[in-house]
Design an enzyme around this catalytic site. Sequence first.
Site, PDB file in Angstrom:
ATOM      1  N   ASP A 343       0.651  -1.361   0.007  1.00  0.00           N
ATOM      2  CA  ASP A 343       0.197   0.168  -0.118  1.00  0.00           C
ATOM      3  C   ASP A 343       0.809   1.311   0.016  1.00  0.00           C
ATOM      4  O   ASP A 343       1.917   1.379   0.711  1.00  0.00           O
ATOM      5  CB  ASP A 343      -0.719  -0.091   1.203  1.00  0.00           C
ATOM      6  N   GLU A 378       1.460  -0.214  -4.931  1.00  0.00           N
ATOM      7  CA  GLU A 378       0.674   0.807  -5.508  1.00  0.00           C
ATOM      8  C   GLU A 378       1.557   2.294  -5.525  1.00  0.00           C
ATOM      9  O   GLU A 378       2.100   2.531  -4.393  1.00  0.00           O
ATOM     10  CB  GLU A 378      -0.359   0.876  -4.045  1.00  0.00           C
TER      11      GLU A 378
END
Length: 675
Positions: A343, A378
């Site tokens: 993330d 990401e």
Amino acid sequence: MTQTAPTALIEENPELGTTMVDGGVRFALYSQGAQRVILCLFDEHDRHQSSHDLTQGTGHIWQTWIAGIGAGQRYGYRVYGPYQPEKGQRFNPNKLLIDPYSRRLSRDLEFHPHQLGYQGEEQQGQICSIDSAAVMPKSVVVEPLGFSHRYPRIPWPKTVIYEAHPKGLSQLWPQISPAHRGKLSALCQPEAIAHFKRLGITTIELLPIHPKASEPFIVSKALTNYWGYNNLQFFAFQNTLLDDGNPKALADVIDVLHQHGLELILDVVFNHSAEGNEHGPHYSFRGIDNLSYYRVTDNPRFYENHSGCGNSLDLSHPMVVRMVTDSLRYWVEEVGVDGFRFDLATTLGRTPHFTRHSGLLQAIHQDPTLRRCKLIAEPWDLGQQGYQLGQFSGRWREWNDRFRDTLRSFWRADPDRLRPLAEVLHGSAALFDKDQRGPTASINFITSHDGFTLMDLVSFTQRHNQANGEDNRDGHSHNLSHNHGSEGPTEDADINALRLRQQKNLLACVLLSQGTPMLLAGDEAENSQQGNNNAYCQDNPIGWVNWSDSTLADWIASLTALRRRFQGLFSYEYLHHQSEPYGCHWFDEAALPLSEKQWLQPQRRQIAMRYSRAPYSLLLAMNASPQASIQTLPDNSQHRGWQLEISSHPDNELVQERIELQPHSLAVLSASLKD
């Protein structure tokens, strides 16, 4: 009274966390700024048993050894040092702290004011003397798992990812036994395995399972942090997901998945912790060594905040790098996971500005265990120059939001979309055709946990997040969605048929483009979140998959089967424009190569893409306009006749060398190449 371990059982460079050795347990904790560290032991009812001083050794590692205890022992730390927030020091021995390396917690955490390290206003700098032990979960000693895992190691060109919430996937799944609904064990039930295999997915990507905390402002609205992107630490997992957080139970689940040729990827959140900003609680890192674990600003009372969640872990600090890589290796070697999605991964490369050569990224890159895993970034965060799509190194794959946005805008008939469409369907070569990367570096998706589901994407033009309690201000406003004539559910048969067709169009582009496809769990069931595009706090039917429909499951299965049949067209290498008939070519409705003038026509919404590699070709014929159109097929002299494989509209009919494309529809055709 505290006790001290025998000197003979103190190691010079121990493993951090707990180690069962010599009829007892060694405890080791890193803290550079601490002046004293006390280990507190608790029984199974969380009653205090005894306290033990740790000895400071080499490299600021504090340790002790306790005889006669073993697996199941509960414990926590109290760390002494200066409480000087204006200098970035936030030690408070009144706060019982979670071991960052604990493999298991006694229960899930709930926020309580007694966990705060200060009293009154934080800016006043008054230390809180209230003991937090009663409101804190305890760390739990776990024995080594001792598994020998057989990883499927599915090549990237054959990978099809399925992103799912660990609870929401199965909470309402009627085919799953009630005992397993909402649990990680649902993943390995025969009904779930059969569903995954039917869809043709290879790799399940779970939203975060690490222990989490709900932010106080969410709790005040009687909601929870459902998605889980607010983690306490990185070695345990949430107790409510399976067998009170027993890692052996999770390893058993993964072993069953592996037996069926399925992989499991974990979404991990190393960019920040659940302790929040300077007003947040003392759960672990803040009280153990605030200045080592976190990035602080020039005024060290405050934290850098590249995550938007109040703090940023200092991923350039050697011991934080060690913690992250130790965590990743643990999940692979002991629990058996096959990879990770990181993330806000730009944070991993901040030193403080992003570089693919950061210490953490290099440590992962060279690690003999981790370099064999699937690694997905990401590629952005909320800090300065945070958007880094295409900037990670060779072994990494990256979520490609340009693919998502381009496909959404093309199929809702936005102008000037042909060149961007060609680029992303071809694998975004401008971004990834470098440094020995290829099309598989692009994770191609239309929907993910963050945003509209596929059904909502074609049913709502505006977000409807009122249930989040923020007056519909939260969530993205730029969704590139379209309701096709009515906002939300409708009984209009024509609108519903168009919505179904648009979903099929988008799914076909995901699964038949160059790159690595990713699907969102529930899209095969036309799952809706009632127009909520930010269901991060909806641990209820809004956020759970509704399995009442399976309209698109057969469509997805047909597409993945097609991808497998023509596997040679989906590889590590780009299919660039080559001499006819090989490579990637683009055609207008007359089957002529698109001219420069045609590429620049803003209202052109019909295009055909053909990619070929011996012994076959695939043709994607797309019509995003509201009018039917004829698509002439490319020269048949080089092919053994075109066959219609799949169509999003039942009236897309192949007649000789032409196919009639109905409005807002797509057809896929195949042909064998002549020798």
